[in-house]
Scaffold this motif. Structure first.
Motif, PDB file in Angstrom:
ATOM      1  N   ALA A   1     -13.642 -23.589 -11.709  1.00 35.73           N
ATOM      2  CA  ALA A   1     -13.561 -24.387 -10.493  1.00 35.73           C
ATOM      3  C   ALA A   1     -13.127 -25.807 -10.834  1.00 35.73           C
ATOM      4  CB  ALA A   1     -14.907 -24.399  -9.783  1.00 35.73           C
ATOM      5  N   GLU A   2     -13.614 -26.297 -11.959  1.00 38.08           N
ATOM      6  CA  GLU A   2     -13.226 -27.654 -12.368  1.00 38.08           C
ATOM      7  C   GLU A   2     -11.725 -27.719 -12.581  1.00 38.08           C
ATOM      8  OE1 GLU A   2     -16.970 -29.029 -11.934  1.00 38.08           O
ATOM      9  OE2 GLU A   2     -15.114 -30.152 -12.257  1.00 38.08           O
TER      10      GLU A   2
ATOM     11  N   ILE B   1      -9.537 -25.891 -11.190  1.00 35.30           N
ATOM     12  CA  ILE B   1      -8.859 -25.819  -9.891  1.00 35.30           C
ATOM     13  C   ILE B   1      -8.881 -27.181  -9.207  1.00 35.30           C
ATOM     14  CG2 ILE B   1      -9.002 -24.843  -7.577  1.00 35.30           C
ATOM     15  CD1 ILE B   1      -9.901 -22.245  -8.808  1.00 35.30           C
ATOM     16  N   ILE B   2     -10.007 -27.841  -9.286  1.00 36.46           N
ATOM     17  CA  ILE B   2     -10.113 -29.146  -8.623  1.00 36.46           C
ATOM     18  C   ILE B   2      -9.158 -30.151  -9.253  1.00 36.46           C
ATOM     19  CG2 ILE B   2     -11.654 -31.102  -8.201  1.00 36.46           C
ATOM     20  CD1 ILE B   2     -13.811 -29.230  -7.501  1.00 36.46           C
TER      21      ILE B   2
ATOM     22  N   ILE C   1      -5.863 -29.505  -7.889  1.00 30.64           N
ATOM     23  CA  ILE C   1      -5.755 -29.967  -6.514  1.00 30.64           C
ATOM     24  C   ILE C   1      -5.545 -31.476  -6.473  1.00 30.64           C
ATOM     25  CG2 ILE C   1      -6.964 -30.199  -4.319  1.00 30.64           C
ATOM     26  CD1 ILE C   1      -8.313 -27.523  -4.927  1.00 30.64           C
TER      27      ILE C   1
ATOM     28  N   THR D   1     -11.380 -18.127  -4.709  1.00 27.26           N
ATOM     29  CA  THR D   1     -12.580 -18.765  -5.233  1.00 27.26           C
ATOM     30  C   THR D   1     -13.652 -18.838  -4.177  1.00 27.26           C
ATOM     31  OG1 THR D   1     -13.478 -20.789  -6.164  1.00 27.26           O
ATOM     32  CG2 THR D   1     -11.642 -21.021  -4.680  1.00 27.26           C
TER      33      THR D   1
ATOM     34  N   ASP E   1     -16.015 -21.076  -4.540  1.00 28.82           N
ATOM     35  CA  ASP E   1     -16.558 -22.420  -4.696  1.00 28.82           C
ATOM     36  C   ASP E   1     -16.163 -23.300  -3.513  1.00 28.82           C
ATOM     37  OD1 ASP E   1     -16.824 -25.200  -5.555  1.00 28.82           O
ATOM     38  OD2 ASP E   1     -17.219 -24.350  -7.528  1.00 28.82           O
TER      39      ASP E   1
ATOM     40  N   CYS F   1     -13.886 -26.442  -4.164  1.00 28.81           N
ATOM     41  CA  CYS F   1     -12.447 -26.178  -4.291  1.00 28.81           C
ATOM     42  C   CYS F   1     -11.814 -26.046  -2.919  1.00 28.81           C
ATOM     43  CB  CYS F   1     -12.201 -24.883  -5.064  1.00 28.81           C
ATOM     44  SG  CYS F   1     -12.752 -24.954  -6.741  1.00 28.81           S
ATOM     45  N   LYS F   2     -12.500 -25.313  -2.064  1.00 30.52           N
ATOM     46  CA  LYS F   2     -11.945 -25.099  -0.737  1.00 30.52           C
ATOM     47  C   LYS F   2     -11.865 -26.419   0.016  1.00 30.52           C
ATOM     48  CE  LYS F   2     -13.850 -20.454  -0.215  1.00 30.52           C
ATOM     49  NZ  LYS F   2     -12.751 -19.508  -0.310  1.00 30.52           N
TER      50      LYS F   2
ATOM     51  N   ASN G   1      -9.039 -28.612  -1.334  1.00 34.62           N
ATOM     52  CA  ASN G   1      -7.726 -28.197  -0.874  1.00 34.62           C
ATOM     53  C   ASN G   1      -7.530 -28.487   0.606  1.00 34.62           C
ATOM     54  OD1 ASN G   1      -5.393 -26.933  -2.245  1.00 34.62           O
ATOM     55  ND2 ASN G   1      -5.497 -25.534  -0.525  1.00 34.62           N
TER      56      ASN G   1
END
Lengths: 469, 132
Positions: free
Chosen positions: B10-11, B13-14, B17, B48, B50, B53-54, B57
């Motif tokens: 998740a990190e 992904i962030i 983003i 995901t 998480d 993350c959502k 985004n």
């Protein structure tokens, strides 16, 4: 017969003297091209006066419904002679729906007798009504009453002439015709939730029931005890089983579920099925009863309406997210395709041939899907042309007004004043093939829905689809 | 369905983003809102679970959405493959209750429904697995 689609231009004539009809015909007869303008002809009308065009529009619509027209109409407006020659304006597209009958307020499901002279249906209650076509009229000849709750599945075996019904009351009955009566035999399914769907196997010696108990019951007849035994497939399903479909080999069965997945199981039963299960392109050699052969994870929401193609190499099913899934080479490495639908979801599908599938659902209009030479499936068109023409580009009249309010502006005034002018007025939830005999190609089928109508369709007049049959 | 992303991913992904967000800001400064929207929608992490993350985004997509002035022009250059994911974000926007966001989302929703049909709405609403 020519299939060329030409364009016929009609313009505003301005003659000093009006022509007689004969003279006008003669004028056109000069041009030997007349016979070329046949089915599919489009007319471009050019006029500076909108009234003329409106009148022309009316004429053309009237003309459309006539069988053979070698019509020539003309009329005058002010000083202009406005003439239209409508040559062989046979209705462009033959209607696919050949018969409609309103049986009840709502039909849950239906099934045809082996000779297709009778139809058994459930009018949204706990009874089965059997109708027979007697000299153009449908007469109700039997009412089967045994279930306590709504009957959601009916199937009529071609081989044994038995009817099987399943209901929300968790029971199933097999009905045998004895003389002029239908005699029920209770089948103990051992369900603690409603039954949702049923289908006889191709040989008619087994039937499958999908249930809300996340199980599939495979029932077969035990001669010694003279009763139907139910064997359960308990594993694998995470939610209700919405539909079941038998593979032509009488052993494999496909199921769809509200967990979004489509699965194929073996239902091999010793003593009922001959020898060991054979490999027939799909399925393993020694699959035991209840063994899962394939699980298809194509959908993220409820799945419905699975059917096998006639050869058993492909299957199709739909998702409640307005998608339809086609799977070829069902087995360890299947080829799956997802086709996105523009409009509302489907509820049931049917293979007309290996390359043609009809889907029915909430659009109240059967959708035609075809596979091209490379095996790529795509949406072809709606079957009910009247409806399709009136709603092209827009999304159904009942939604237009709702959206109008939603967006805070009145949209498109009266929108589709025809409204749901097609054959079905409400969701079609059942589609059943009609096949005269094993040797003939199947071209016709019937649909029934929440509007209580049953419609019989025939594809043999649909020229654009004949190649797929 | 596929495995859901682990917490440490998740990190990653962030971070992606955030990187995307800088690119979008620059695109918006260049008055290219459609490009910005495409970039925002691309690589949306629907698999995901998480929420961070959502949300991250969504913030990025939201900034691109609010910058759109000409909706018709936007659709003429937006590929149909983005319709379904855009519809999901529109519903997320409508659920915020914030007046300007809802106004904008509603305006885009109208045109998107005309183009993509009701099936697009169905797919946005019925998919409870790949949410935004």
């Amino acid at each position: 017969m020519f299939h060329q689609v030409g364009c016929f231009v009609v313009t505003d004539f301005n003659y000093e003297n009006k022509m007689t009809v004969e003279e006008f015909r003669g004028y056109l007869g000069y041009n030997n091209e007349i016979d070329r303008y046949l089915i599919g002809m489009r007319v471009l009308a050019v006029d500076d006066d909108p009234t003329c065009l409106k009148l022309l529009d009316g004429l053309l619509r009237k003309c459309q419904n006539q069988e053979k027209a070698r019509k020539c109409m003309w009329f005058a407006h002010d000083n202009a002679v406005f003439a239209v020659c409508w040559i062989k304006c046979k209705r462009q597209i033959e209607m696919a729906a050949i018969a409609v009958h309103q049986f009840a307020d709502c039909i849950t499901c239906h099934a045809w007798s082996p000779d297709q002279s009778m139809v058994a249906l459930c009018p949204n209650n706990n009874e089965v009504h059997i109708y027979k076509l007697v000299e153009e009229n449908w007469e109700r000849i039997h009412v089967l009453q045994k279930h306590d709750q709504i009957i959601v599945g009916i199937d009529w075996s071609k081989s044994s002439n038995r009817i099987v019904t399943v209901s929300h009351d968790r029971n199933s009955y097999v009905w045998n015709e004895e003389g002029s009566l239908w005699v029920p035999t209770l089948v103990i399914l051992r369900l603690n939730r409603a039954a949702l769907c049923v289908q006889w196997s191709p040989k008619g010696n087994k039937f499958a029931v999908g249930s809300g108990a996340k199980t599939v019951c495979i029932c077969y007849y035990e001669q010694e005890n003279n009763w139907w035994v139910s064997k359960l497939i308990r594993k694998r399903h995470d939610s209700s089983v919405t539909s079941v479909a038998w593979h032509p080999n009488n052993v494999l069965i496909a199921t769809t579920s509200t967990d979004g997945k489509c699965r194929v199981f073996s239902t091999f039963i010793k003593g009922v099925d001959a020898g060991k299960p054979k490999k027939s392109g799909s399925g393993s050699l020694d699959a035991k009863f209840g063994e899962q052969i394939v699980q298809l994870d194509l959908s993220f929401c409820w799945a419905f309406g699975v059917k096998w193609s006639p050869s058993g190499n492909s299957l199709a099913y739909v998702g409640h997210n307005s998608m339809i899934y086609f799977v070829d080479q069902v087995g360890p490495s299947p080829l799956a395709q997802s086709v996105v639908l523009r409009d509302l979801p489907l509820r049931d599908v049917m293979f007309v041939s290996e390359k043609l599938v009809i889907g029915v659902g909430f659009d109240c209009n059967p959708m035609v899907f075809a596979a091209d030479g490379t095996g790529l499936w795509s949406f072809v068109r709606y079957l009910d042309e009247k409806k399709a023409a009136s709603s092209s580009g827009r999304y159904g009249s009942q939604f237009t007004e709702a959206f109008g309010k939603f967006y805070g502006s009145s949209k498109q005034g009266t929108s589709n004043d025809k409204g749901r002018a097609g054959v079905h007025d409400n969701c079609i939830n059942c589609i059943v093939p009609l096949k005269k005999s094993e040797s003939t190609k199947m071209t016709s089928f019937s649909t029934s829905g929440l509007d209580g109508k049953m419609v019989i369709w025939d594809l043999k007049n649909q020229e654009d689809l004949v190649e797929y049959l | 369905m596929g495995e859901h992303v682990e917490a440490d991913n998740a990190e990653a992904i962030i971070t992606r983003i955030e990187h995307k967000s800088r690119k979008i800001e620059s695109l918006l400064k260049q008055y290219k809102p459609v490009e910005a929207l495409k970039t925002a929608l691309e690589g949306s992490p629907p698999k995901t679970r998480d929420e961070r993350c959502k949300s991250a985004n969504w913030i990025v997509v939201h900034s691109a959405l609010m910058a759109i002035k000409d909706v018709d022009l936007m659709f003429s250059s937006l590929d149909p493959e983005y319709y379904d994911i855009l519809m999901k974000y529109l519903y997320r926007g409508l659920s915020t209750g914030d007046r300007p966001t809802c106004d904008q989302c509603l305006r885009i929703h109208e045109k998107l429904t005309q183009r993509a049909g009701l099936g697009c709405i169905l797919r946005a609403l019925s998919d409870t697995v790949n949410t935004v």
